[in-house]
Design a protein around this motif. Sequence first.
Motif, PDB file in Angstrom:
ATOM      1  N   GLY A  93      -2.833  -7.747   0.272  1.00  0.00           N
ATOM      2  CA  GLY A  93      -3.582  -6.492   0.436  1.00  0.00           C
ATOM      3  C   GLY A  93      -3.767  -6.057   2.001  1.00  0.00           C
ATOM      4  O   GLY A  93      -3.296  -6.908   2.756  1.00  0.00           O
ATOM      5  N   ASP A  94      -4.593  -5.132   2.053  1.00  0.00           N
ATOM      6  CA  ASP A  94      -4.949  -4.735   3.420  1.00  0.00           C
ATOM      7  C   ASP A  94      -3.816  -4.283   4.200  1.00  0.00           C
ATOM      8  O   ASP A  94      -3.677  -4.149   5.447  1.00  0.00           O
ATOM      9  N   PHE A  95      -2.968  -3.498   3.325  1.00  0.00           N
ATOM     10  CA  PHE A  95      -1.737  -2.938   3.827  1.00  0.00           C
ATOM     11  C   PHE A  95      -2.084  -1.536   4.572  1.00  0.00           C
ATOM     12  O   PHE A  95      -2.833  -0.859   3.954  1.00  0.00           O
ATOM     13  N   HIS A  96      -1.765  -1.505   5.735  1.00  0.00           N
ATOM     14  CA  HIS A  96      -1.935  -0.437   6.570  1.00  0.00           C
ATOM     15  C   HIS A  96      -0.762  -0.330   7.620  1.00  0.00           C
ATOM     16  O   HIS A  96      -0.254  -1.303   8.036  1.00  0.00           O
ATOM     17  N   GLY A  97      -0.848   0.899   8.437  1.00  0.00           N
ATOM     18  CA  GLY A  97       0.262   0.839   9.122  1.00  0.00           C
ATOM     19  C   GLY A  97       1.162   1.978   9.088  1.00  0.00           C
ATOM     20  O   GLY A  97       1.272   2.215   8.041  1.00  0.00           O
ATOM     21  N   ILE A 122      -4.991  16.344  -0.606  1.00  0.00           N
ATOM     22  CA  ILE A 122      -3.785  16.457  -1.890  1.00  0.00           C
ATOM     23  C   ILE A 122      -3.671  14.824  -2.078  1.00  0.00           C
ATOM     24  O   ILE A 122      -2.808  14.426  -2.727  1.00  0.00           O
ATOM     25  N   GLY A 123      -4.796  13.866  -1.713  1.00  0.00           N
ATOM     26  CA  GLY A 123      -4.633  12.547  -2.269  1.00  0.00           C
ATOM     27  C   GLY A 123      -3.848  11.794  -1.388  1.00  0.00           C
ATOM     28  O   GLY A 123      -3.418  10.603  -1.991  1.00  0.00           O
ATOM     29  N   VAL A 124      -3.524  12.053  -0.050  1.00  0.00           N
ATOM     30  CA  VAL A 124      -2.935  11.317   0.912  1.00  0.00           C
ATOM     31  C   VAL A 124      -3.686  10.494   1.684  1.00  0.00           C
ATOM     32  O   VAL A 124      -4.307  10.860   2.471  1.00  0.00           O
ATOM     33  N   PRO A 125      -3.742   9.290   1.523  1.00  0.00           N
ATOM     34  CA  PRO A 125      -4.701   8.414   2.292  1.00  0.00           C
ATOM     35  C   PRO A 125      -4.184   8.112   3.754  1.00  0.00           C
ATOM     36  O   PRO A 125      -3.028   8.371   4.051  1.00  0.00           O
ATOM     37  N   ASP A 126      -4.926   7.587   4.463  1.00  0.00           N
ATOM     38  CA  ASP A 126      -4.603   7.547   6.318  1.00  0.00           C
ATOM     39  C   ASP A 126      -4.325   6.000   6.172  1.00  0.00           C
ATOM     40  O   ASP A 126      -4.802   5.322   6.924  1.00  0.00           O
ATOM     41  N   LEU A 127      -3.155   5.592   5.803  1.00  0.00           N
ATOM     42  CA  LEU A 127      -2.652   4.313   5.854  1.00  0.00           C
ATOM     43  C   LEU A 127      -2.292   4.172   7.230  1.00  0.00           C
ATOM     44  O   LEU A 127      -2.348   3.023   7.935  1.00  0.00           O
ATOM     45  N   LYS A 128      -1.551   4.987   7.757  1.00  0.00           N
ATOM     46  CA  LYS A 128      -0.926   4.871   9.175  1.00  0.00           C
ATOM     47  C   LYS A 128      -2.022   4.581  10.161  1.00  0.00           C
ATOM     48  O   LYS A 128      -2.063   3.539  11.020  1.00  0.00           O
ATOM     49  N   GLY A 129      -3.008   5.264  10.194  1.00  0.00           N
ATOM     50  CA  GLY A 129      -4.255   5.018  10.973  1.00  0.00           C
ATOM     51  C   GLY A 129      -5.125   3.960  10.580  1.00  0.00           C
ATOM     52  O   GLY A 129      -6.149   3.606  11.546  1.00  0.00           O
ATOM     53  N   THR A 131      -7.598   4.063   8.305  1.00  0.00           N
ATOM     54  CA  THR A 131      -8.671   4.480   7.642  1.00  0.00           C
ATOM     55  C   THR A 131      -8.855   4.034   6.403  1.00  0.00           C
ATOM     56  O   THR A 131      -9.880   3.675   5.795  1.00  0.00           O
ATOM     57  N   GLN A 132      -7.683   3.976   5.592  1.00  0.00           N
ATOM     58  CA  GLN A 132      -7.752   3.556   4.229  1.00  0.00           C
ATOM     59  C   GLN A 132      -6.838   2.449   4.102  1.00  0.00           C
ATOM     60  O   GLN A 132      -6.023   2.328   5.038  1.00  0.00           O
ATOM     61  N   ARG A 133      -6.883   1.770   3.322  1.00  0.00           N
ATOM     62  CA  ARG A 133      -5.756   0.329   3.070  1.00  0.00           C
ATOM     63  C   ARG A 133      -5.522   0.328   1.762  1.00  0.00           C
ATOM     64  O   ARG A 133      -6.334   0.690   0.531  1.00  0.00           O
ATOM     65  N   LEU A 134      -4.481  -0.499   1.458  1.00  0.00           N
ATOM     66  CA  LEU A 134      -3.931  -0.867   0.054  1.00  0.00           C
ATOM     67  C   LEU A 134      -3.946  -2.217  -0.346  1.00  0.00           C
ATOM     68  O   LEU A 134      -3.253  -2.907   0.552  1.00  0.00           O
ATOM     69  N   ALA A 154     -11.249   1.335   4.646  1.00  0.00           N
ATOM     70  CA  ALA A 154     -11.283   0.139   5.336  1.00  0.00           C
ATOM     71  C   ALA A 154     -12.183  -0.605   5.393  1.00  0.00           C
ATOM     72  O   ALA A 154     -12.318  -1.919   5.519  1.00  0.00           O
ATOM     73  N   GLU A 155     -13.563  -0.093   5.212  1.00  0.00           N
ATOM     74  CA  GLU A 155     -14.968  -0.824   5.205  1.00  0.00           C
ATOM     75  C   GLU A 155     -15.002  -1.554   4.198  1.00  0.00           C
ATOM     76  O   GLU A 155     -16.050  -2.346   3.837  1.00  0.00           O
TER      77      GLU A 155
END
Length: 284
Positions: A93-97, A122-129, A131-134, A154-155
């Motif tokens: 986990g903690d996938f982002h970027g 429309i439910g798109v997380p900000d993994l790129k920045g 702010t959200q993680r997977l 992310a918090e």
Amino acid sequence: MSATSNTGVEAISNERRDVIRAAGAATLTGFASSLLVSAAPAAAQPTGTDRDNGPLGARLQGAQHFGLTVQNMDRAFEFYTEVLGGNEVMRDGDFHGGPIHYTLMTDQEIIARDLKVDPRTIGVPDLKGGTQRLDVRFVQFDNFVIELLQYRGAEQPMGNGDSWAEPRDHMSPAYPRSMHICFHIRDDVNFAKFISDLEAECARRGMSQVKANRVVAVDTEEQRKAAPMSANANKITQGKSNGWSLIYCKGPEGEQLEFVQALDPVKQTFQQAVERRRRPQSAG
């Protein structure tokens, strides 16, 4: 309550857990496990470069996993491992970027751009920045794997708390694009009792969303619960599906589940299909 009575309750709970775990772990064996086997179906199949130039189907080796995005990772993991008896394969986990964001969300980003709306709406997380993680966890059953996915802020610590996005409220299986996870009950298991035990175990754990349908008309939740055990399974006794039993059930995340049992003659139909697929294709 005395220490003795506490021990007794614990023993009963453990016994119930063992029964449900044994029944729940009874996923597909025999004929349908062959449908998902990872080995090459026939010795005459091409390999290497020859396979790369062959039909697309010859480049596949079956289903690797089914993915389920969940609202609460810990609750879903408890259901699929402790209630249904799956085994944890791994968690990450903690996938982002950028790369993971574009891998998962490119099509949705294009839709948001075409609609001229904020992707978040429309439910798109900000993994790129970031702010959200997977986070992901894989759970192994006899012949397939379920991947649990949670998109979180992310918090938020990994593995607990609620998802970043709101769950969908309308979960009718009739909606196009709806999918379900189907578990196969062993031939010698009492289907109706399995469903009753499943509901009882989930109720004990506070998983009130886990509800199996009935094969008779009910107007209220009270009537559903009061329906006879014989209403826990739809047993088909004629036509091409003769020998097939099924019931639909919602899981703890509201996901659509199905439980089936396939006895003869429909069991033979599936076995024959596997044998046909495994035959080497004739030259030319």
